[in-house]
Design a protein around this motif. Structure first.
Motif, short mmCIF file in Angstrom:
data_model
loop_
_atom_site.label_atom_id
_atom_site.label_comp_id
_atom_site.label_asym_id
_atom_site.label_seq_id
_atom_site.Cartn_x
_atom_site.Cartn_y
_atom_site.Cartn_z
N ARG A 182 0.83 -1.20 0.00
CA ARG A 182 0.00 0.00 0.00
C ARG A 182 0.86 1.25 0.00
N LYS A 183 1.92 1.24 0.80
CA LYS A 183 2.83 2.38 0.85
C LYS A 183 3.45 2.63 -0.51
N ALA A 184 3.78 1.54 -1.22
CA ALA A 184 4.38 1.67 -2.54
C ALA A 184 3.37 2.24 -3.55
N ILE A 185 2.10 1.86 -3.40
CA ILE A 185 1.07 2.40 -4.30
C ILE A 185 0.83 3.88 -4.01
N ILE A 186 0.77 4.24 -2.74
CA ILE A 186 0.55 5.64 -2.35
C ILE A 186 1.70 6.53 -2.82
N SER A 187 2.92 6.02 -2.71
CA SER A 187 4.11 6.80 -3.10
C SER A 187 4.37 6.79 -4.60
N LYS A 188 3.55 6.05 -5.34
CA LYS A 188 3.67 5.91 -6.80
C LYS A 188 4.86 5.05 -7.22
N GLU A 189 5.46 4.36 -6.25
CA GLU A 189 6.50 3.39 -6.61
C GLU A 189 5.88 2.28 -7.45
N ILE A 190 4.66 1.91 -7.07
CA ILE A 190 3.85 1.01 -7.89
C ILE A 190 2.71 1.84 -8.47
N LYS A 191 2.61 1.87 -9.79
CA LYS A 191 1.56 2.65 -10.45
C LYS A 191 0.50 1.71 -10.99
N ILE A 192 -0.69 1.79 -10.41
CA ILE A 192 -1.80 0.98 -10.88
C ILE A 192 -2.49 1.72 -12.02
N CYS A 193 -2.64 1.07 -13.14
CA CYS A 193 -3.22 1.71 -14.32
C CYS A 193 -4.65 2.16 -14.07
N SER A 194 -5.07 3.14 -14.82
CA SER A 194 -6.41 3.70 -14.69
C SER A 194 -7.49 2.62 -14.80
N ASN A 195 -8.45 2.68 -13.90
CA ASN A 195 -9.61 1.77 -13.84
C ASN A 195 -9.32 0.43 -13.18
N TYR A 196 -8.05 0.03 -13.04
CA TYR A 196 -7.74 -1.25 -12.42
C TYR A 196 -7.81 -1.14 -10.89
N ASN A 197 -8.21 -2.23 -10.26
CA ASN A 197 -8.40 -2.22 -8.81
C ASN A 197 -8.02 -3.55 -8.18
N LEU A 198 -7.77 -3.47 -6.88
CA LEU A 198 -7.71 -4.65 -6.04
C LEU A 198 -9.09 -4.85 -5.43
N LEU A 199 -9.43 -6.08 -5.05
CA LEU A 199 -10.71 -6.36 -4.41
C LEU A 199 -10.47 -6.89 -3.00
N GLY A 200 -11.28 -6.42 -2.04
CA GLY A 200 -11.21 -6.91 -0.67
C GLY A 200 -12.59 -7.07 -0.10
N ASP A 201 -12.68 -7.71 1.06
CA ASP A 201 -14.00 -7.86 1.69
C ASP A 201 -14.31 -6.63 2.53
N GLY A 202 -15.39 -6.70 3.30
CA GLY A 202 -15.87 -5.54 4.05
C GLY A 202 -14.97 -5.07 5.17
#
Length: 248
Positions: A182-202
Motif C-alpha cells: 500500500r505504501k508503494a502504491i501511495i508513493s507511486k512506486e507502484i503505479k496501478i493503471c487507470s480503472n484497475y483495482n484490487l478487491l477486498g472484503d468488508g
C-alpha cells in the motif's frame, strides 16, 4: 527419522519440501552461510518442524540429535534464505502489460466477471505460542494467539504480494495500512493503471485502487446485491490460495 517426522507432522508434501530445498541450496553452499556441521536436508527439516510445532530449541535438539545452539543457528539461516525467495516467486504486476494480463485472466475466470481486477486481498491468522511480552496484542478474536499474514492473489491463486508479522489483535484494515505494498502504491512506486483495482472484503477500506462490497444494512438494491455477489465470488481465490498453502 527425518522422513517419518516429515510425513507424520508436517502439512507439506514431500515434493514441495524438495523444491524448497533445491531453491535455497545455492545460498546454503555459499560462503555467506559459514561452516555448518549438518546437511541442508536436516537443517530444513529442523526449521519446518520448529515452525509447525509449539516447542523449544531444546525439544528440537532432543528430536534431531543436534545441540540446541546449532539448531537455533541453522533455523535462523534457513528462515533468512526462505525470505530471500520472495522477490523471485512473489511478484506484484507493476507494468501496464503485466496488469493487463492479470486483468484478462480474472475476466476469463467467471462467466459473469468483476471487471478491471488485478488482485484480491485478504488476511489469515498464523497460530503462535503465548508471547512473554505484550500478549494481549497477539490475542485474536477467538482468544488464541497469532500473527496475521496478508496476501494479494491473482486469478490463478498465485501470491503476488505477501505481508506478515502484525499481531493477531489487529484489524485487516490496520494491517493493510501498514503494508509495504500500500505504501508503494501511495508513493507511486507502484503505479496501478487507470480503472484497475484490487478487491477486498468488508474489513478493508474503500480506496481509489481498492474496491469493497456495499455494507449490507438490509436495504441493498438488487444491483448492489449483485455487485456484492460478483465481488465475493471473485475474492474466493484468496481463500483458495490460503487453503492450498496450508495443505502443502
Amino acid at each position: 527419522m527425518e522422513d517419518d517426522v516429515f510425513c507424520s507432522h508436517f502439512q507439506m508434501k514431500k515434493s514441495t519440501f524438495q523444491k524448497l530445498q533445491i531453491a535455497i541450496k545455492p545460498w546454503w553452499n555459499s560462503s555467506e552461510t559459514g561452516r555448518i556441521a549438518i546437511t541442508l536436508n536436516k537443517a530444513l527439516h529442523i526449521t519446518i518442524w520448529k515452525l509447525c510445532n509449539k516447542c523449544s530449541f531444546r525439544d528440537v535438539s532432543d528430536r534431531f540429535g543436534v545441540a540446541a545452539g546449532l539448531a537455533y543457528k541453522v533455523f535462523l539461516k534457513i528462515i533468512k534464505m526462505i525470505c530471500r525467495l520472495k522477490g523471485d516467486v512473489i511478484k506484484f504486476p507493476k507494468t501496464a502489460a503485466e496488469q493487463k494480463q492479470v486483468n484478462e485472466e480474472f475476466t476469463n475466470l467467471r462467466y459473469n466477471p468483476f471487471r478491471f481486477v488485478i488482485g484480491c486481498i485478504d488476511g489469515t491468522h498464523i497460530p503462535i505460542s503465548q508471547p512473554i511480552k505484550d500478549e494481549i496484542s497477539y490475542r485474536n478474536r477467538k482468544g488464541t494467539y497469532s500473527i496475521i499474514a496478508q496476501a494479494i492473489v491473482d486469478s490463478r491463486i498465485r501470491f503476488i504480494d505477501a505481508f506478515n508479522g502484525c499481531p493477531g489483535a489487529c484489524h485487516n484494515a490496520s494491517v493493510w495500512q501498514r503494508s509495504s505494498v500500500r505504501k508503494a502504491i501511495i508513493s507511486k512506486e507502484i503505479k496501478i493503471c487507470s480503472n484497475y483495482n484490487l478487491l477486498g472484503d468488508g474489513r478493508y477500506p474503500l480506496e481509489l485502487f481498492l474496491m469493497m462490497p456495499y455494507r449490507d444494512n438490509g436495504f441493498l438494491t438488487p444491483m448492489q446485491s449483485k455487485y456484492n455477489a460478483i465481488l465475493s465470488s471473485t475474492c474466493v481465490v484468496v481463500e483458495q490460495a490460503f487453503g492450498v498453502s496450508k495443505k502443502n
